[in-house]
Scaffold this motif. Structure first.
Motif, PDB file in Angstrom:
ATOM      1  N   ASN A 216     -23.245  17.892  40.164  1.00 43.33           N
ATOM      2  CA  ASN A 216     -22.377  17.684  38.921  1.00 43.33           C
ATOM      3  C   ASN A 216     -21.040  17.592  38.791  1.00 43.33           C
ATOM      4  N   ILE A 217     -20.489  17.343  40.020  1.00 43.54           N
ATOM      5  CA  ILE A 217     -18.914  16.898  40.182  1.00 43.54           C
ATOM      6  C   ILE A 217     -18.861  15.448  40.019  1.00 43.54           C
ATOM      7  N   LYS A 218     -18.193  14.919  39.090  1.00 45.42           N
ATOM      8  CA  LYS A 218     -17.995  13.467  39.055  1.00 45.42           C
ATOM      9  C   LYS A 218     -16.483  13.029  39.180  1.00 45.42           C
ATOM     10  N   ILE A 219     -15.927  12.586  40.298  1.00 45.74           N
ATOM     11  CA  ILE A 219     -14.467  12.163  40.281  1.00 45.74           C
ATOM     12  C   ILE A 219     -14.206  10.933  39.765  1.00 45.74           C
ATOM     13  N   ILE A 220     -13.574  10.623  38.669  1.00 44.52           N
ATOM     14  CA  ILE A 220     -13.220   9.406  38.085  1.00 44.52           C
ATOM     15  C   ILE A 220     -11.753   9.017  38.144  1.00 44.52           C
ATOM     16  N   LYS A 221     -11.475   7.749  38.785  1.00 46.66           N
ATOM     17  CA  LYS A 221     -10.131   7.601  39.076  1.00 46.66           C
ATOM     18  C   LYS A 221      -9.414   6.556  38.138  1.00 46.66           C
ATOM     19  N   GLN A 222      -9.140   7.373  36.878  1.00 50.83           N
ATOM     20  CA  GLN A 222      -8.373   6.901  35.949  1.00 50.83           C
ATOM     21  C   GLN A 222      -8.205   7.840  34.912  1.00 50.83           C
ATOM     22  N   ARG A 223      -7.324   7.586  34.085  1.00 52.79           N
ATOM     23  CA  ARG A 223      -6.886   8.671  32.974  1.00 52.79           C
ATOM     24  C   ARG A 223      -8.175   8.901  31.938  1.00 52.79           C
ATOM     25  N   PRO A 224      -8.228   9.957  31.416  1.00 53.07           N
ATOM     26  CA  PRO A 224      -9.576  10.257  30.648  1.00 53.07           C
ATOM     27  C   PRO A 224      -9.366   9.641  29.131  1.00 53.07           C
ATOM     28  N   ASP A 225     -10.264   9.446  28.429  1.00 47.17           N
ATOM     29  CA  ASP A 225     -10.126   8.914  27.127  1.00 47.17           C
ATOM     30  C   ASP A 225     -11.019  10.039  26.396  1.00 47.17           C
ATOM     31  N   LEU A 226     -10.567  11.067  25.949  1.00 48.02           N
ATOM     32  CA  LEU A 226     -11.020  12.348  25.493  1.00 48.02           C
ATOM     33  C   LEU A 226     -11.809  12.119  24.259  1.00 48.02           C
ATOM     34  N   TYR A 227     -11.383  11.062  23.392  1.00 50.10           N
ATOM     35  CA  TYR A 227     -12.286  10.937  22.257  1.00 50.10           C
ATOM     36  C   TYR A 227     -13.472  10.687  22.635  1.00 50.10           C
ATOM     37  N   GLN A 228     -13.652   9.762  23.948  1.00 45.48           N
ATOM     38  CA  GLN A 228     -14.838   9.180  24.243  1.00 45.48           C
ATOM     39  C   GLN A 228     -15.828  10.465  25.199  1.00 45.48           C
ATOM     40  N   VAL A 229     -14.889  10.746  26.165  1.00 43.75           N
ATOM     41  CA  VAL A 229     -15.474  11.667  27.000  1.00 43.75           C
ATOM     42  C   VAL A 229     -16.362  12.944  26.394  1.00 43.75           C
ATOM     43  N   VAL A 230     -15.631  13.598  25.452  1.00 45.89           N
ATOM     44  CA  VAL A 230     -16.117  15.001  24.900  1.00 45.89           C
ATOM     45  C   VAL A 230     -17.326  14.766  24.085  1.00 45.89           C
ATOM     46  N   PRO A 231     -17.590  13.698  23.133  1.00 45.90           N
ATOM     47  CA  PRO A 231     -18.650  13.408  22.309  1.00 45.90           C
ATOM     48  C   PRO A 231     -19.714  12.960  23.241  1.00 45.90           C
ATOM     49  N   ASN A 232     -19.342  12.284  24.412  1.00 55.24           N
ATOM     50  CA  ASN A 232     -20.518  11.709  25.295  1.00 55.24           C
ATOM     51  C   ASN A 232     -21.095  13.043  26.029  1.00 55.24           C
ATOM     52  N   ILE A 233     -20.409  14.015  26.657  1.00 54.84           N
ATOM     53  CA  ILE A 233     -20.913  15.028  27.020  1.00 54.84           C
ATOM     54  C   ILE A 233     -21.778  15.844  26.208  1.00 54.84           C
ATOM     55  N   ILE A 234     -21.423  16.095  24.945  1.00 59.25           N
ATOM     56  CA  ILE A 234     -22.088  16.863  23.957  1.00 59.25           C
ATOM     57  C   ILE A 234     -23.527  16.205  23.815  1.00 59.25           C
ATOM     58  N   TYR A 235     -23.495  14.811  23.515  1.00 58.87           N
ATOM     59  CA  TYR A 235     -24.552  13.939  23.251  1.00 58.87           C
ATOM     60  C   TYR A 235     -25.440  14.102  24.522  1.00 58.87           C
ATOM     61  N   GLY A 236     -25.060  13.909  25.601  1.00 63.17           N
ATOM     62  CA  GLY A 236     -25.909  13.868  26.827  1.00 63.17           C
ATOM     63  C   GLY A 236     -26.579  14.931  27.046  1.00 63.17           C
ATOM     64  N   ILE A 237     -25.921  16.226  26.721  1.00 63.53           N
ATOM     65  CA  ILE A 237     -26.656  17.595  27.071  1.00 63.53           C
ATOM     66  C   ILE A 237     -27.585  17.855  25.780  1.00 63.53           C
ATOM     67  N   GLU A 238     -27.199  17.528  24.594  1.00 63.02           N
ATOM     68  CA  GLU A 238     -28.084  17.916  23.431  1.00 63.02           C
ATOM     69  C   GLU A 238     -29.417  17.293  23.369  1.00 63.02           C
ATOM     70  N   SER A 239     -29.087  15.677  24.023  1.00 64.37           N
ATOM     71  CA  SER A 239     -30.412  15.050  23.811  1.00 64.37           C
ATOM     72  C   SER A 239     -31.097  15.303  25.150  1.00 64.37           C
ATOM     73  N   GLY A 240     -30.798  15.807  26.039  1.00 67.11           N
ATOM     74  CA  GLY A 240     -31.493  15.982  27.378  1.00 67.11           C
ATOM     75  C   GLY A 240     -31.339  14.687  28.334  1.00 67.11           C
ATOM     76  N   VAL A 241     -30.712  13.735  27.799  1.00 69.54           N
ATOM     77  CA  VAL A 241     -30.415  12.552  28.683  1.00 69.54           C
ATOM     78  C   VAL A 241     -29.641  12.497  29.778  1.00 69.54           C
ATOM     79  N   GLY A 242     -28.551  13.169  29.657  1.00 68.71           N
ATOM     80  CA  GLY A 242     -27.207  13.449  30.377  1.00 68.71           C
ATOM     81  C   GLY A 242     -27.181  14.629  31.071  1.00 68.71           C
ATOM     82  N   VAL A 243     -28.253  15.508  31.498  1.00 68.42           N
ATOM     83  CA  VAL A 243     -27.825  16.923  31.896  1.00 68.42           C
ATOM     84  C   VAL A 243     -27.571  16.989  33.386  1.00 68.42           C
TER      85      VAL A 243
END
Length: 102
Positions: A51-78
């Motif tokens: 569950n550790i993902k290393i991404i070699k760039q700066r984060p776009d938190l406006y995109q990262v946070v909603p995608n984490i929430i969606y992935g877990i709530e939908s069960g697609v990105g757990v």
């Protein structure tokens, strides 16, 4: 149930290696590490099957946070879909340790 997801921005490779080597992690949440340093990362750090993902760039938190929430709530990105079964993981770790002892 509740999950803890970690989003961390780091530029120092030694901090990243220390974190990876000394932290016990469960598979309930994502650990997204955005590496912004210039030193190359070791293959062991980059190729993590967990569950550790290393991404070699700066984060776009406006995109990262909603995608984490969606992935877990939908069960697609757990995270547990990305990690090996615990028993299999323990077998692999033990096999690697035995190979290092030889």
């Amino acid at each position: 149930s509740r999950r803890i997801n970690l989003v961390w921005v780091v530029r120092d490779v030694s901090m990243l290696e220390f974190f990876k080597d000394h932290l016990y992690l469960n598979n309930d949440g994502w650990i997204l590490i955005f590496y912004t340093g210039k030193q190359p990362l070791s293959l062991a750090l980059e190729n993590s099957n967990s569950n550790i993902k290393i991404i070699k760039q700066r984060p776009d938190l406006y995109q990262v946070v909603p995608n984490i929430i969606y992935g877990i709530e939908s069960g697609v990105g757990v995270p547990e879909k990305q990690t090996p079964a615990e028993k299999q993981h323990v077998k692999e770790v033990l096999a690697n340790e035995l190979n290092e002892l030889e």
